[in-house]
Design a protein around this motif. Sequence first.
Motif, short mmCIF file in Angstrom:
data_model
loop_
_atom_site.label_atom_id
_atom_site.label_comp_id
_atom_site.label_asym_id
_atom_site.label_seq_id
_atom_site.Cartn_x
_atom_site.Cartn_y
_atom_site.Cartn_z
N GLU A 260 -19.71 7.72 -21.87
CA GLU A 260 -19.99 7.69 -23.29
C GLU A 260 -20.83 8.90 -23.68
OE1 GLU A 260 -22.15 4.10 -24.05
OE2 GLU A 260 -20.65 2.79 -23.13
N TYR A 261 -20.63 9.38 -24.88
CA TYR A 261 -21.52 10.36 -25.49
C TYR A 261 -21.88 9.84 -26.87
CZ TYR A 261 -22.97 14.23 -28.42
OH TYR A 261 -23.67 15.00 -29.32
N VAL A 262 -23.17 9.74 -27.17
CA VAL A 262 -23.64 9.31 -28.48
C VAL A 262 -24.65 10.34 -28.97
CG1 VAL A 262 -24.77 7.49 -29.81
CG2 VAL A 262 -23.31 6.88 -27.87
N ASN B 192 -25.45 7.14 -36.42
CA ASN B 192 -26.17 6.06 -37.09
C ASN B 192 -25.19 4.97 -37.50
OD1 ASN B 192 -28.16 4.57 -38.38
ND2 ASN B 192 -28.05 5.78 -40.27
N ALA B 193 -25.28 3.79 -36.87
CA ALA B 193 -24.41 2.65 -37.19
C ALA B 193 -25.30 1.50 -37.65
CB ALA B 193 -23.57 2.26 -35.99
N GLU B 194 -25.65 1.49 -38.93
CA GLU B 194 -26.56 0.47 -39.45
C GLU B 194 -25.93 -0.92 -39.49
OE1 GLU B 194 -28.33 1.60 -43.12
OE2 GLU B 194 -28.97 3.57 -42.40
N VAL B 195 -24.61 -0.99 -39.46
CA VAL B 195 -23.92 -2.28 -39.43
C VAL B 195 -23.34 -2.50 -38.03
CG1 VAL B 195 -22.41 -3.80 -40.77
CG2 VAL B 195 -23.29 -1.74 -41.81
N GLY B 196 -23.86 -1.79 -37.05
CA GLY B 196 -23.35 -1.91 -35.70
C GLY B 196 -24.43 -2.30 -34.72
N TYR B 197 -24.07 -2.27 -33.45
CA TYR B 197 -25.02 -2.50 -32.37
C TYR B 197 -24.96 -1.30 -31.44
CZ TYR B 197 -27.42 -4.48 -28.34
OH TYR B 197 -28.29 -4.69 -27.30
N VAL B 198 -25.90 -0.37 -31.62
CA VAL B 198 -26.02 0.84 -30.80
C VAL B 198 -27.49 0.97 -30.44
CG1 VAL B 198 -25.50 3.30 -30.61
CG2 VAL B 198 -24.09 1.86 -32.09
N PRO B 199 -27.96 0.33 -29.37
CA PRO B 199 -29.40 0.28 -29.09
C PRO B 199 -30.04 1.61 -28.76
CG PRO B 199 -28.14 -0.72 -27.31
CD PRO B 199 -27.18 -0.47 -28.42
N ARG B 200 -29.26 2.62 -28.33
CA ARG B 200 -29.86 3.92 -28.05
C ARG B 200 -28.89 5.02 -28.46
NH1 ARG B 200 -30.79 4.31 -21.64
NH2 ARG B 200 -31.52 6.40 -22.21
N THR B 201 -29.44 6.19 -28.81
CA THR B 201 -28.65 7.34 -29.21
C THR B 201 -29.13 8.56 -28.45
OG1 THR B 201 -30.14 7.78 -31.07
CG2 THR B 201 -28.21 6.40 -31.52
N GLY B 202 -28.39 9.67 -28.59
CA GLY B 202 -28.78 10.92 -27.93
C GLY B 202 -28.64 10.87 -26.43
N TYR B 203 -27.52 10.38 -25.93
CA TYR B 203 -27.35 10.26 -24.49
C TYR B 203 -25.91 10.51 -24.08
CZ TYR B 203 -25.10 5.68 -25.10
OH TYR B 203 -24.25 4.68 -25.46
N PHE C 3 -27.58 7.82 -17.00
CA PHE C 3 -27.81 8.34 -18.35
C PHE C 3 -28.40 9.74 -18.27
CE2 PHE C 3 -27.60 3.84 -19.20
CZ PHE C 3 -27.02 3.75 -20.47
N PHE C 4 -27.92 10.61 -19.18
CA PHE C 4 -28.42 11.97 -19.30
C PHE C 4 -28.72 12.24 -20.77
CE2 PHE C 4 -25.36 11.60 -15.89
CZ PHE C 4 -25.97 12.23 -14.81
N ASP C 5 -29.63 13.21 -21.01
CA ASP C 5 -29.81 13.61 -22.40
C ASP C 5 -28.70 14.57 -22.79
OD1 ASP C 5 -30.45 16.14 -21.41
OD2 ASP C 5 -32.61 15.88 -21.67
N GLU C 6 -28.73 15.07 -24.00
CA GLU C 6 -27.63 15.90 -24.50
C GLU C 6 -27.57 17.26 -23.81
OE1 GLU C 6 -26.72 14.83 -28.99
OE2 GLU C 6 -28.89 15.07 -28.68
N THR D 283 -31.96 10.95 -17.25
CA THR D 283 -33.06 10.13 -17.78
C THR D 283 -33.07 8.73 -17.16
OG1 THR D 283 -31.72 9.34 -19.64
CG2 THR D 283 -33.01 11.36 -19.97
N ASP D 284 -31.93 8.22 -16.75
CA ASP D 284 -31.85 6.87 -16.17
C ASP D 284 -30.79 6.85 -15.08
OD1 ASP D 284 -32.99 4.69 -18.52
OD2 ASP D 284 -32.37 6.67 -19.21
N ASN D 285 -31.03 6.02 -14.08
CA ASN D 285 -30.01 5.76 -13.05
C ASN D 285 -30.29 4.41 -12.42
OD1 ASN D 285 -29.71 6.01 -9.74
ND2 ASN D 285 -27.87 6.50 -10.89
N GLU D 286 -29.25 3.63 -12.29
CA GLU D 286 -29.34 2.40 -11.50
C GLU D 286 -28.09 2.29 -10.64
OE1 GLU D 286 -30.81 -2.09 -12.03
OE2 GLU D 286 -29.05 -1.63 -13.24
#
Length: 725
Positions: free
Chosen positions: A473-475, A480-491, A521-524, A529-532
């Motif tokens: 995924e790239y976000v 901006n999805a104000e009527v959606g469910y996107v808990p994090r952006t810029g990744y 997860f990586f930044d742009e 930034t994250d790994n599991e």
Amino acid sequence: MQIIPRLLLLCCCLISLPLLAQKKNASYKLHIKRATSAIKIDGVMDEQAWADAEMGSDFYMILPMDTSYANLRTTVRMAYDDKNIYLLVENYIPAKGYMVESLRRDFAFLKNDNFLMFMDPFDDQTNGFAFGANAAGAQWDGLMYDGGKVDLSWDNKWHSVVKNYDDKWVFEAVIPFKSIRYKKGIRQWGVNFGRNDLRTTEKSSWAPVPRQFPSASLAYTGILEWDAPPPDAGPNISLIPYALGGVAKDYIANSSPKWRRDVGMDAKVAVTSSLNLDLTVNPDFSQVDVDKQVTNLDRFELFFPEKRQFFLENGDQFTNFGYATLRPFFSRRIGLGVPIHFGARLSGKLNKDWRMGLMNMQTGKQEETGLPAQNFTVAALQRRVFSRSNIGFLFINKESLNYEPGKVPDVPIYSRYNRNMGVEYNLASSNNFWTGKALVLKSFSPDKTGKDIAHAANLQYTSRTWNIGWQHEYVGRNYNAEVGYVPRTGYIKMAPQVTRLFFPKSGNILSHGPQIMSTNFFDEHMKRTDNETQLSYAFVFRKRNTLTLWSSNTYIKLLQRFDPTNTGKDSLAVGTEHSWSTVGADYVSMPQSLFTYAFSTRYGGYYADGKRFMASSELGYRFQPYVSIAMTAVYNNIDLPQPWRNTSFWLVGPRLDVTMTNTLFFTGFMQYNEQQKNINLNTRFQWRYRPASDLFIVYTDNYLPEPFFVKNRALVLKLVYWLNL
């Protein structure tokens, strides 16, 4: 960016894979004829119509193994007249008796002796209807989507009876043509029948289905062959009014009781035999269960599923666009803390290849927060390609009405509008071995421009022994999805996974095998930034109890301040790096027992070189088929340096289900959440006094546990009546 050529390559793979697909079970046919006599729904096969109907039998085993005929005999007969479809099923058993949870509707398939029918009236192997019952007579119905998923929130008018004998139980049902959607003139429908028997642990189907897929998989339906085109359902208009009375009191504010006296109405209008218009005026959802609480130790917003039927029914075109954490539309954003004045939805099939959905909702203004009245419009269009794949388009518009940001002092500023549009390709090969998705989304907001695109893709291969998948995924940071469910952006996210299964020829273990999965997860700028990474080994036993052992390694670089206990104490700083290892185990007991249990545990590191221990359990006992008692408990203990030190949370939830008949239900449960410092009590009485018409009495309390004090309570009585015109 390296991810873009990878996305293009994966899209090419997704588009080309259906060309390699196999055909479905076209040789399995059941002929349905007009009934030669009147049929009474009583579980007794004494009508001439059943003697003249063709019988389907010789079911195939799915579990424990899918290489032979089923051991238990099942026979199916179907007939129709000008208004209804009729179904009669004989489920033979080795000894008298049955195993079920209760008489509660829409039961869990694997926890009940049951029979289900899956219908595909368009024969597109993607969408359809499901009907069934357990051996005690509890009904099960839902809308089918995505080729094998069932939305059990769907509810409509139909009737069934289950009668038990010494050597079998008989399920007889009548389904009005007005209760389903189908294309006029089509004489071949997809159909399959599935059965589950707990004492023999056998799951079977009429048309064979590989064991790695659910029996609901529409890729493996046989054919229901009509002797003539199904009758036209005729004018099909349903009015569903409700009347509601209730009272609520806020004890913390010490305010006077607030009385409710509401009326409203839903309407269903069949524009065509396959296209439906739903209307609602002043809807109320007080009969819906409250959310199941969880201990929140996550850095991002939690997801709670939608439970309001108006949004769920036939809404998969809207809600399934995207991925679990990349949803441009999430209906719970509509009517959040404000009243819904009215709404309309036009949805269904235009023909075998085209499907559409159009929804508009209008909410009112909230005086206390200054939230303006808002209008929500969602439009979806879907085109089938190849055998079971499709291309979909989605547009979402949220508009604040008569609103100028910042005009009123000391009132929060809300957006004037937010729009999203996107296109996605959904892959589903004919044999279901290959599935996947590729999508592109763009948002439009007055204060966010540039970096407002999201795109993602995944590809998964599922065979009997292998499950191999890749997702990325790239976000953009301004998506901006104000009527959606996107808990994090810029990744940027990359998530491969591989599972291998082994099947012993004998012994107590049905299957076992390892799974490895890694989420990165990586930044742009492609900085991690994250790994599991998690390695697990799962065992499935022949009695259907399961055991999973796992270990994982986690790395997180905080991009914002975070309190690792989520209790309002001090927060870890931005940019700090944390890594730890964890081990865990999960076990679920066999569903045949009257006493069932499950447990899950984990132990390992945590943020700031801390330690975390978690243990959860769920205990259940049933006095079948009338009473089911369950208790869930979750304990978390977190050991951190100053200022947090040692922190522990309990989350406890007993639940009681009493099903006096298959039309009279009582549910009561309590939730004690130590982290949120709240005790919630909810009870619901439901009387289905006629098909799809209900009386609800709902009582809710919230308490402060220390000191024990009532925060608020409410009592609601609601009457719903379904009228067909």
